[in-house]
Design a protein around this motif. Structure first.
Motif: not given
Ligand code: ZN
Ligand code: NCD
Length: 337
Positions: A12-16, A38-40, A171-173, A244-246
């Motif tokens: 539910w949170h990734v940077h591609l 997908v983060m913008p 996000e990402h606490i 993941t916030d990858s």
């Molecule tokens: Zn992020």
């Protein structure tokens, strides 16, 4: 228990990213997850429906197979309520992302004054479009380790009160304050949790020297916060789910005099979460966290199909596809079959 099978999970949170980096990293996420938010925060950021559709096509081409990217709109001071609603109605945008201006990588176009967003947020509330929040103040007077807690106090409480029907994901606490706030908040508020914030405390940044590959934003915190975030993740509460916030950056961009924030965890994300749930005696709650709480919050169907994780001694390479992965050079106790 030697293996565990769970419903196919989502991220539910990734940077591609885009371009060559997108081609490099997207298959790792697609191998583990059915869908991903997908983060913008591209450069320039994804602020229009047409840009988001085109980006979605590039992701599908890069990821291949059976992977669904869920697109987000990058909110700016002049975000248009009509454009948001149109993109949502057309099925392009699933949510919109609020970056306080200059809070993190590629956030220079982020929001400088939340009041400017009021009409956009009212529309999102009306149409059921979730708001995803990078929850850190950018005030340079505020200590970087306190920026999330101060954001909750100064901004998030008011946002939740003023928009009681708006779905909000913090996000990402990274802090006990965030875990507590979300647990106590109405059901409209949820949070994503990354692998790195479950594994690392701030000592990891300085273990034997400066460790750029442990640097992400929000920065990892004291041990008591890691323990609080872990407790939230394994609690079984439907408010906490996998994100993941990858956030891949080239090795040169990470190992520099001013290194970029972001950890590339996509190659072993599920295994990394499984280690934590295992250590906490909560493997039976991994499926909820990874595969059920997220879709239920977003109002999306659960995935069909299963994935299996097996206990195994796996050495994570120092480099994966030319990037430094999370757990690189270490041994982890799980493998995705
Ligand atoms: Zn992020
Ligand atoms: C992210 C990135 O590099 O895009 N970096 C990070 O440390 N998490 C941005 C973000 O999510 O803050």
């Amino acid at each position: 228990m030697q293996s565990i099978s769970i419903r196919r999970p989502d991220d539910w949170h990734v940077h591609l990213r885009d371009g060559a980096m997108l081609d490099t990293v997207a298959p790792f996420t697609a191998r583990q997850f059915a869908r991903a938010i997908v983060m913008p925060n591209l450069s320039p950021p994804v602020t229009s429906v047409v840009a988001a559709s085109a980006y979605r096509e590039r992701i599908v081409a890069a990821a291949g197979g059976d992977f669904t990217p869920l697109m987000t709109c990058y909110l700016t001071d002049d975000a248009s309520a009509d454009e948001l609603a149109r993109g949502h109605a057309e099925g392009v945008w699933v949510a919109a992302k609020l970056y306080p201006a200059n809070a993190t990588t590629n956030s220079a176009h982020g929001v400088t004054d939340l009041r400017k967003l009021w009409p956009a947020l009212e529309r999102m509330q009306a149409i059921g479009m979730p708001l995803l929040v990078h929850g850190e103040v950018t005030d340079p007077e505020v200590d970087i380790f306190d920026r999330e807690a101060v954001f909750i106090e100064r901004v998030l409480g008011g946002l939740v009160r003023n928009f009681p029907a708006l779905k909000i994901v913090l996000e990402h606490i990274t802090t006990a304050e965030a875990a507590q706030f979300v647990a106590d908040a109405p059901v409209t508020v949820a949070a994503t949790i990354t692998p790195q914030h479950l594994h690392l405390n701030r000592n990891a940044l300085f273990a034997g020297g400066l460790r750029p590959h442990a640097y992400c934003l929000p920065v990892v915190k004291r041990e008591k916060h890691r323990l609080a975030v872990r407790a939230a993740a394994v609690s079984g509460s439907a408010k906490f789910f996998l994100g993941t916030d990858s956030a891949p950056h080239s090795v040169e961009a990470k190992e520099a005099s001013c290194g970029c924030a972001g950890i590339f965890n996509a190659p072993n994300a599920l295994e990394s979460y499984a280690m934590v749930f295992d250590e906490e005696g909560a493997l039976d709650r991994l499926e909820g966290f990874a595969s059920e709480h997220g879709p239920r919050f977003y109002g999306l169907p659960l995935n069909e199909g299963q994935v299996t994780l097996e206990r195994a001694e796996v050495s994570v390479p120092e480099r994966v596809a030319g990037l430094v992965p999370f757990h690189g050079g270490a041994t982890i106790g799980w493998r995705l079959a």
